[in-house]
Design a protein around this motif. Structure first.
Motif, short mmCIF file in Angstrom:
data_model
loop_
_atom_site.label_atom_id
_atom_site.label_comp_id
_atom_site.label_asym_id
_atom_site.label_seq_id
_atom_site.Cartn_x
_atom_site.Cartn_y
_atom_site.Cartn_z
N ASP A 119 0.79 -1.24 0.00
CA ASP A 119 0.00 0.00 0.00
C ASP A 119 0.82 1.28 0.00
N ARG A 147 1.53 -4.61 12.16
CA ARG A 147 1.53 -3.75 10.98
C ARG A 147 2.04 -2.37 11.38
N GLN A 168 -2.52 -6.62 13.06
CA GLN A 168 -3.13 -6.82 11.75
C GLN A 168 -4.65 -6.69 11.82
N ALA A 172 -7.23 -1.92 9.66
CA ALA A 172 -8.23 -1.23 8.82
C ALA A 172 -8.95 -0.14 9.60
N LEU A 175 -6.37 2.92 10.38
CA LEU A 175 -5.85 3.78 9.31
C LEU A 175 -6.45 5.18 9.30
#
Length: 189
Positions: A119, A147, A168, A172, A175
């Motif tokens: 990404d 992450r 992990q 999402a 972020l």
């Protein structure tokens, strides 16, 4: 009656201002002008010495969300490293360089020494283009489930980097918070 309302209004305003101040804690380094004014629920404080930076600011979540994956509870490190060779860089030069695939590959290669990069994206901050990466560490405790969200910005004064680490499963959801946090940074120019 009017005096009572005024006192109540003043007390209510003071409570709101105090709650806002307690909700988030800003921090800045006077010598470099690196600073962050994180959103509510985060606190920033002087960071610990780091070999890659001259100055660091540690950022943690007061709520535990996003989840920090280290024992200290520190979620992010904001760091600055001066670079004399950057002195000749203008905003236009930085933005042009960051847009080049070969320059982006240099950042990818740099972070691939410690993990798998995914990404890669450009972002804009203070009128400068920066590079955002997600990295899965190659080593470390439970590395496959960790992450790293990294944002790096070059200016005429040097390199500013925000490195946030979570698990992990929570990435999402984290972020948008990491990007909001990045928006509150002042990078030395």
């Amino acid at each position: 009656m009017t005096m009572t309302r005024t006192l109540r209004s003043s007390a209510a305003l003071a409570a709101i201002l105090f709650a806002g101040a307690a909700a988030a804690q800003s921090y800045g380094d006077a010598a470099t002008s690196l600073s962050v004014a994180p959103p509510a629920g985060f606190k920033a404080e002087a960071g610990k010495p780091h070999p890659q930076f001259e100055v660091t600011i540690d950022i943690s979540s007061k709520t535990g969300t996003p989840k920090a994956v280290n024992s200290t509870g520190q979620l992010c490190t904001l760091g600055f490293k001066s670079a004399a060779q950057n002195a000749k860089l203008t905003r236009e030069i930085v933005n042009e360089q960051m847009a080049k695939p070969e320059w982006q590959q240099l950042y990818r290669d740099m972070f691939e020494t410690i993990g798998t990069v995914s990404d890669l994206k450009l972002f804009e901050h203070q009128g400068f283009n920066g590079i955002e990466l997600i990295v899965t560490p190659k080593a470390g405790p439970n590395g496959q489930n960790v992450r790293m969200f990294t944002s790096t910005l070059e200016t005429a004064k040097g390199r500013t980097a925000l490195i946030c680490v979570t698990d992990q499963a929570g990435l999402a959801a984290a972020l948008p918070l990491f990007r909001t946090l990045r928006a509150t940074i002042h990078a030395p120019e």
